[in-house]
Design a protein around this motif. Structure first.
Motif, short mmCIF file in Angstrom:
data_model
loop_
_atom_site.label_atom_id
_atom_site.label_comp_id
_atom_site.label_asym_id
_atom_site.label_seq_id
_atom_site.Cartn_x
_atom_site.Cartn_y
_atom_site.Cartn_z
N SER A 60 0.83 -1.21 0.00
CA SER A 60 0.00 0.00 0.00
C SER A 60 0.86 1.26 0.00
O SER A 60 0.53 2.25 -0.65
CB SER A 60 -0.93 0.01 1.22
N THR A 61 1.97 1.22 0.75
CA THR A 61 2.86 2.39 0.74
C THR A 61 3.45 2.61 -0.64
O THR A 61 3.62 3.75 -1.09
CB THR A 61 3.99 2.24 1.78
N GLU A 62 3.77 1.50 -1.33
CA GLU A 62 4.32 1.63 -2.68
C GLU A 62 3.27 2.19 -3.64
O GLU A 62 3.56 3.04 -4.48
CB GLU A 62 4.83 0.27 -3.17
N LEU A 63 2.03 1.69 -3.49
CA LEU A 63 0.95 2.21 -4.32
C LEU A 63 0.72 3.69 -4.05
O LEU A 63 0.48 4.48 -4.96
CB LEU A 63 -0.34 1.42 -4.07
N GLN A 64 0.81 4.05 -2.77
CA GLN A 64 0.65 5.46 -2.40
C GLN A 64 1.75 6.31 -3.05
O GLN A 64 1.48 7.39 -3.57
CB GLN A 64 0.70 5.61 -0.88
N ARG A 65 2.97 5.80 -3.00
CA ARG A 65 4.08 6.54 -3.62
C ARG A 65 3.87 6.69 -5.12
O ARG A 65 4.06 7.78 -5.68
CB ARG A 65 5.41 5.81 -3.34
N LEU A 66 3.47 5.59 -5.76
CA LEU A 66 3.24 5.65 -7.21
C LEU A 66 2.09 6.59 -7.56
O LEU A 66 2.15 7.31 -8.56
CB LEU A 66 2.96 4.24 -7.75
N ARG A 67 1.06 6.54 -6.70
CA ARG A 67 -0.08 7.43 -6.94
C ARG A 67 0.35 8.89 -6.82
O ARG A 67 -0.06 9.74 -7.62
CB ARG A 67 -1.18 7.13 -5.93
N GLU A 120 3.41 10.10 -7.27
CA GLU A 120 4.25 10.41 -8.41
C GLU A 120 3.42 10.61 -9.67
O GLU A 120 3.71 11.50 -10.49
CB GLU A 120 5.28 9.29 -8.63
N LEU A 121 2.37 9.77 -9.83
CA LEU A 121 1.51 9.90 -10.99
C LEU A 121 0.77 11.23 -10.98
O LEU A 121 0.66 11.91 -12.01
CB LEU A 121 0.51 8.74 -11.04
N ALA A 122 0.27 11.61 -9.78
CA ALA A 122 -0.44 12.89 -9.67
C ALA A 122 0.50 14.06 -9.99
O ALA A 122 0.13 14.99 -10.70
CB ALA A 122 -1.02 13.05 -8.27
N ALA A 176 2.48 18.11 -13.74
CA ALA A 176 3.57 18.63 -14.56
C ALA A 176 3.19 18.60 -16.04
O ALA A 176 3.47 19.54 -16.79
CB ALA A 176 4.85 17.83 -14.32
N ARG A 177 2.54 17.48 -16.44
CA ARG A 177 2.12 17.37 -17.83
C ARG A 177 1.07 18.42 -18.17
O ARG A 177 1.13 19.04 -19.24
CB ARG A 177 1.56 15.97 -18.09
N GLN A 178 0.12 18.64 -17.23
CA GLN A 178 -0.90 19.65 -17.47
C GLN A 178 -0.27 21.04 -17.58
O GLN A 178 -0.67 21.84 -18.43
CB GLN A 178 -1.92 19.63 -16.32
#
Length: 350
Positions: A147-154, A156-158, A163-165
């Motif tokens: 879950s911590t890894e998913l949180q980190r990835l989430r 980073e994705l956000a 940044a993309r926006q």
């Protein structure tokens, strides 16, 4: 997944822990998942309190809990901050100062030796967990680590999306500015800077539009050719600055005399052309008369007059260049006959 029993002391020379940062479980992403895992841990171990504590740059954060009161959060966070994975397990059933709780066991949320936090289980009475309970805690700790890894990835994705926006916004702004600059360049490329009217290139575009049939619905058209009388004499006598001002004032006068669908431009030097779609020869004469009257009212640095030739044709029967040629010949007749006049092409009706 390493199982850690409680350890109240630190080894000499070990790094000082970060200060604890108590935090409500619901304040972070994936808080619901961490709370669920803490409830499962409490149920599997028949314990009243279970806590998932995550180590972060600013300290220890309580990411998920079951049975934890608000007053116990700071004490548990402080206790978690003093425990390191490499420390030897302390005696089970260590009391948590200032609370009725005793620490049963702790399981590090670790993969490859790097710990992200710890899953802790507390009870009101001193006791230890059996091997099965410790195995189940280790399984739950692996889920918490995932879950911590998913949180980190989430996160980073956000951040990547933001940044993309931001880049897309910058790109759209750049594209709008580029389009605006290109429109300006295109306008300048087809506009005579002195008179403010379309230039010779724009008049060439008019020929192409005529050939494509853009004016076919008008049925007929007229051409007016205008030339400033004795323009060289104006330049020689008054200077080129005055000659330029005459060009500017004439351009303004022509713009005030043509209709919205008409196309008027500076053909070169002191010669101007107006294309009047839908107009006949009488309409061309009226436009030319309005122009001469407007010129008579101009407050220019020096007085000037124009000679004008007009011609008319039928769309589908007459070529634009041929009608322009007839209007040009009429202009030269006006010059020969004394200037400051309007002459219609010979043979044109109206």
């Amino acid at each position: 997944m390493r199982v850690l029993h409680t350890a109240g002391d630190r080894r000499a020379g070990s790094a000082a822990p970060q200060p604890p940062v108590p935090c409500r479980a619901g304040s972070a992403p994936f808080a619901g998942a961490f709370d669920d895992l803490a409830r499962l841990a409490a149920a599997l171990c028949a314990a009243p309190v279970a806590v998932i504590a995550l180590g972060e740059a600013q300290g220890v954060r309580i990411a998920g809990s079951a049975g934890l009161s608000s007053g116990q959060a700071a004490r548990i966070a402080a206790r978690c901050a003093r425990v390191r994975q490499h420390e030897l397990p302390a005696l089970v059933a260590t009391a948590l100062p200032g609370t009725p709780l005793h620490l049963c066991a702790g399981v590090a949320l670790a993969d490859g030796g790097v710990s992200a936090g710890t899953l802790w289980v507390f009870d009101h009475t001193p006791r230890s967990l059996d091997a099965r309970q410790l195995d189940l805690l280790a399984a739950l700790a692996r889920q918490a680590l995932a879950s911590t890894e998913l949180q980190r990835l989430r996160t980073e994705l956000a951040e990547s999306r933001r940044a993309r926006q931001a880049l897309e916004n910058e790109l759209r702004t750049f594209q709008r500015e580029l389009v605006s600059a290109n429109v300006k360049l295109l306008r300048e490329a087809r506009q005579d800077a002195l008179s403010g009217l379309p230039n010779r290139r724009a008049l060439e575009d008019l020929r192409e539009r005529f050939r494509r049939g853009e004016f076919d619905a008008m049925g007929r058209f007229a051409v007016v050719v205008i030339d400033i009388d004795h323009f060289k004499r104006i330049n020689d006598s008054h200077g080129h600055a005055v000659g330029d001002e005459v060009i500017r004032r004439l351009g303004q006068a022509i713009r005030g005399c043509v209709r919205g669908q008409d196309v008027a431009g500076r053909h070169g030097g002191e010669e101007f052309v107006a294309f009047l779609p839908g107009a006949d020869l009488d309409g061309a004469r009226r436009m030319a008369e309005r122009l001469r009257e407007a010129i008579a009212r101009i407050d220019a640095p020096c007085a000037f007059t124009v000679s004008i030739g007009v011609a008319a044709g039928s769309i589908g029967a007459d070529d634009l260049d041929a009608v322009m040629e007839r209007a040009d010949r009429a202009l030269y007749r006006a010059k020969r006959e004394g200037r400051d006049r309007i002459v219609a092409a010979q043979g044109d009706a109206g």
